[in-house]
Write a protein that holds these residues in place. Sequence first.
Motif, PDB file in Angstrom:
ATOM      1  N   LYS A   1       0.837  -1.206   0.000  1.00 33.03           N
ATOM      2  CA  LYS A   1       0.000   0.000   0.000  1.00 33.03           C
ATOM      3  C   LYS A   1       0.872   1.256   0.000  1.00 33.03           C
ATOM      4  N   LEU A   2       1.908   1.244   0.807  1.00 39.98           N
ATOM      5  CA  LEU A   2       2.766   2.426   0.909  1.00 39.98           C
ATOM      6  C   LEU A   2       3.488   2.730  -0.396  1.00 39.98           C
ATOM      7  N   ILE A   3       4.084   1.720  -1.023  1.00 42.29           N
ATOM      8  CA  ILE A   3       4.860   2.002  -2.241  1.00 42.29           C
ATOM      9  C   ILE A   3       3.981   2.247  -3.454  1.00 42.29           C
ATOM     10  N   ASN A   4       2.727   1.818  -3.387  1.00 42.42           N
ATOM     11  CA  ASN A   4       1.807   2.048  -4.496  1.00 42.42           C
ATOM     12  C   ASN A   4       0.978   3.321  -4.333  1.00 42.42           C
ATOM     13  N   ASN A   5       1.268   4.072  -3.294  1.00 43.80           N
ATOM     14  CA  ASN A   5       0.611   5.357  -3.093  1.00 43.80           C
ATOM     15  C   ASN A   5       0.992   6.275  -4.259  1.00 43.80           C
ATOM     16  N   VAL A   6       0.019   6.947  -4.832  1.00 42.34           N
ATOM     17  CA  VAL A   6       0.286   7.810  -5.994  1.00 42.34           C
ATOM     18  C   VAL A   6       1.297   8.913  -5.687  1.00 42.34           C
ATOM     19  N   ASP A   7       1.435   9.277  -4.427  1.00 45.69           N
ATOM     20  CA  ASP A   7       2.367  10.328  -4.026  1.00 45.69           C
ATOM     21  C   ASP A   7       3.696   9.789  -3.497  1.00 45.69           C
ATOM     22  N   PHE A   8       3.925   8.494  -3.605  1.00 50.02           N
ATOM     23  CA  PHE A   8       5.129   7.897  -3.022  1.00 50.02           C
ATOM     24  C   PHE A   8       6.405   8.590  -3.502  1.00 50.02           C
ATOM     25  N   ASN A   9       6.467   8.949  -4.772  1.00 48.85           N
ATOM     26  CA  ASN A   9       7.660   9.593  -5.314  1.00 48.85           C
ATOM     27  C   ASN A   9       7.847  11.023  -4.801  1.00 48.85           C
ATOM     28  N   LYS A  10       6.812  11.567  -4.176  1.00 47.53           N
ATOM     29  CA  LYS A  10       6.897  12.917  -3.628  1.00 47.53           C
ATOM     30  C   LYS A  10       7.349  12.916  -2.163  1.00 47.53           C
ATOM     31  N   PHE A  11       7.368  11.731  -1.555  1.00 47.34           N
ATOM     32  CA  PHE A  11       7.771  11.632  -0.154  1.00 47.34           C
ATOM     33  C   PHE A  11       9.265  11.912  -0.025  1.00 47.34           C
ATOM     34  N   SER A  12       9.681  12.284   1.172  1.00 55.21           N
ATOM     35  CA  SER A  12      11.099  12.589   1.392  1.00 55.21           C
ATOM     36  C   SER A  12      11.960  11.348   1.174  1.00 55.21           C
ATOM     37  N   THR A  13      13.171  11.587   0.753  1.00 54.54           N
ATOM     38  CA  THR A  13      14.131  10.504   0.521  1.00 54.54           C
ATOM     39  C   THR A  13      14.353   9.706   1.801  1.00 54.54           C
ATOM     40  N   LYS A  14      14.397  10.401   2.913  1.00 52.49           N
ATOM     41  CA  LYS A  14      14.609   9.755   4.215  1.00 52.49           C
ATOM     42  C   LYS A  14      13.464   8.785   4.535  1.00 52.49           C
ATOM     43  N   TYR A  15      12.236   9.209   4.265  1.00 50.25           N
ATOM     44  CA  TYR A  15      11.063   8.366   4.507  1.00 50.25           C
ATOM     45  C   TYR A  15      11.062   7.140   3.595  1.00 50.25           C
ATOM     46  N   VAL A  16      11.306   7.353   2.318  1.00 49.90           N
ATOM     47  CA  VAL A  16      11.322   6.249   1.348  1.00 49.90           C
ATOM     48  C   VAL A  16      12.408   5.238   1.715  1.00 49.90           C
ATOM     49  N   LYS A  17      13.572   5.733   2.080  1.00 54.66           N
ATOM     50  CA  LYS A  17      14.676   4.848   2.481  1.00 54.66           C
ATOM     51  C   LYS A  17      14.278   4.033   3.714  1.00 54.66           C
ATOM     52  N   TRP A  18      13.660   4.684   4.699  1.00 48.70           N
ATOM     53  CA  TRP A  18      13.258   4.007   5.933  1.00 48.70           C
ATOM     54  C   TRP A  18      12.227   2.920   5.632  1.00 48.70           C
ATOM     55  N   ILE A  19      11.255   3.239   4.793  1.00 51.69           N
ATOM     56  CA  ILE A  19      10.226   2.267   4.412  1.00 51.69           C
ATOM     57  C   ILE A  19      10.870   1.045   3.759  1.00 51.69           C
ATOM     58  N   ASN A  20      11.770   1.274   2.821  1.00 48.37           N
ATOM     59  CA  ASN A  20      12.421   0.162   2.126  1.00 48.37           C
ATOM     60  C   ASN A  20      13.317  -0.659   3.047  1.00 48.37           C
ATOM     61  N   GLU A  21      13.983  -0.015   3.978  1.00 51.58           N
ATOM     62  CA  GLU A  21      14.850  -0.729   4.918  1.00 51.58           C
ATOM     63  C   GLU A  21      14.069  -1.550   5.940  1.00 51.58           C
ATOM     64  N   HIS A  22      12.830  -1.151   6.212  1.00 48.12           N
ATOM     65  CA  HIS A  22      12.055  -1.798   7.269  1.00 48.12           C
ATOM     66  C   HIS A  22      10.826  -2.560   6.749  1.00 48.12           C
ATOM     67  N   LYS A  23      10.817  -2.870   5.466  1.00 47.48           N
ATOM     68  CA  LYS A  23       9.630  -3.510   4.891  1.00 47.48           C
ATOM     69  C   LYS A  23       9.325  -4.873   5.506  1.00 47.48           C
ATOM     70  N   ASP A  24      10.314  -5.553   6.046  1.00 45.76           N
ATOM     71  CA  ASP A  24      10.092  -6.874   6.645  1.00 45.76           C
ATOM     72  C   ASP A  24      10.184  -6.875   8.166  1.00 45.76           C
ATOM     73  N   SER A  25      10.364  -5.715   8.765  1.00 49.15           N
ATOM     74  CA  SER A  25      10.526  -5.623  10.217  1.00 49.15           C
ATOM     75  C   SER A  25       9.193  -5.779  10.943  1.00 49.15           C
ATOM     76  N   VAL A  26       9.276  -6.258  12.158  1.00 49.45           N
ATOM     77  CA  VAL A  26       8.109  -6.359  13.036  1.00 49.45           C
ATOM     78  C   VAL A  26       8.247  -5.269  14.091  1.00 49.45           C
ATOM     79  N   PHE A  27       7.150  -4.565  14.341  1.00 47.26           N
ATOM     80  CA  PHE A  27       7.142  -3.435  15.265  1.00 47.26           C
ATOM     81  C   PHE A  27       6.072  -3.626  16.328  1.00 47.26           C
ATOM     82  N   ILE A  28       6.241  -2.895  17.419  1.00 40.03           N
ATOM     83  CA  ILE A  28       5.205  -2.782  18.447  1.00 40.03           C
ATOM     84  C   ILE A  28       4.715  -1.342  18.388  1.00 40.03           C
ATOM     85  N   THR A  29       3.398  -1.172  18.376  1.00 35.47           N
ATOM     86  CA  THR A  29       2.829   0.174  18.228  1.00 35.47           C
ATOM     87  C   THR A  29       2.801   0.924  19.558  1.00 35.47           C
ATOM     88  N   LYS A  30       3.071   2.221  19.460  1.00 36.05           N
ATOM     89  CA  LYS A  30       2.903   3.147  20.581  1.00 36.05           C
ATOM     90  C   LYS A  30       2.075   4.300  20.039  1.00 36.05           C
TER      91      LYS A  30
END
Length: 87
Positions: free
Chosen positions: A24-53
């Motif tokens: 869903k995140l990478i197919n967002n029509v605005d994905f290419n407009k997101f900051s480089t830092k955000y895109v890099k973080w998304i790609n680096e953590h695509k398989d990570s498991v998180f706990i929500t706060k």
Amino acid sequence: MKANYKTKLSPIKTGDMVKLNYDKLINNVDFNKFSTKYVKWINEHKDSVFITKEDIRLKNHFILCNKETNESSLFIFSPYDLLKYEN
């Protein structure tokens, strides 16, 4: 990929284990407009498991805490950007 609003997503709450809804995140029509830092973080953590706060500034939005490293995300996520993780 179009969003399927008929899909029933499990409600996300504080303390849940989640993964990024990467497709869903990478197919967002605005994905290419997101900051480089955000895109890099998304790609680096695509398989990570998180706990929500829950973010105290935005109701029903979450900061993610990496389950393995205990590192908190720099970004705030909507529940629609997350998938409940069940191992």
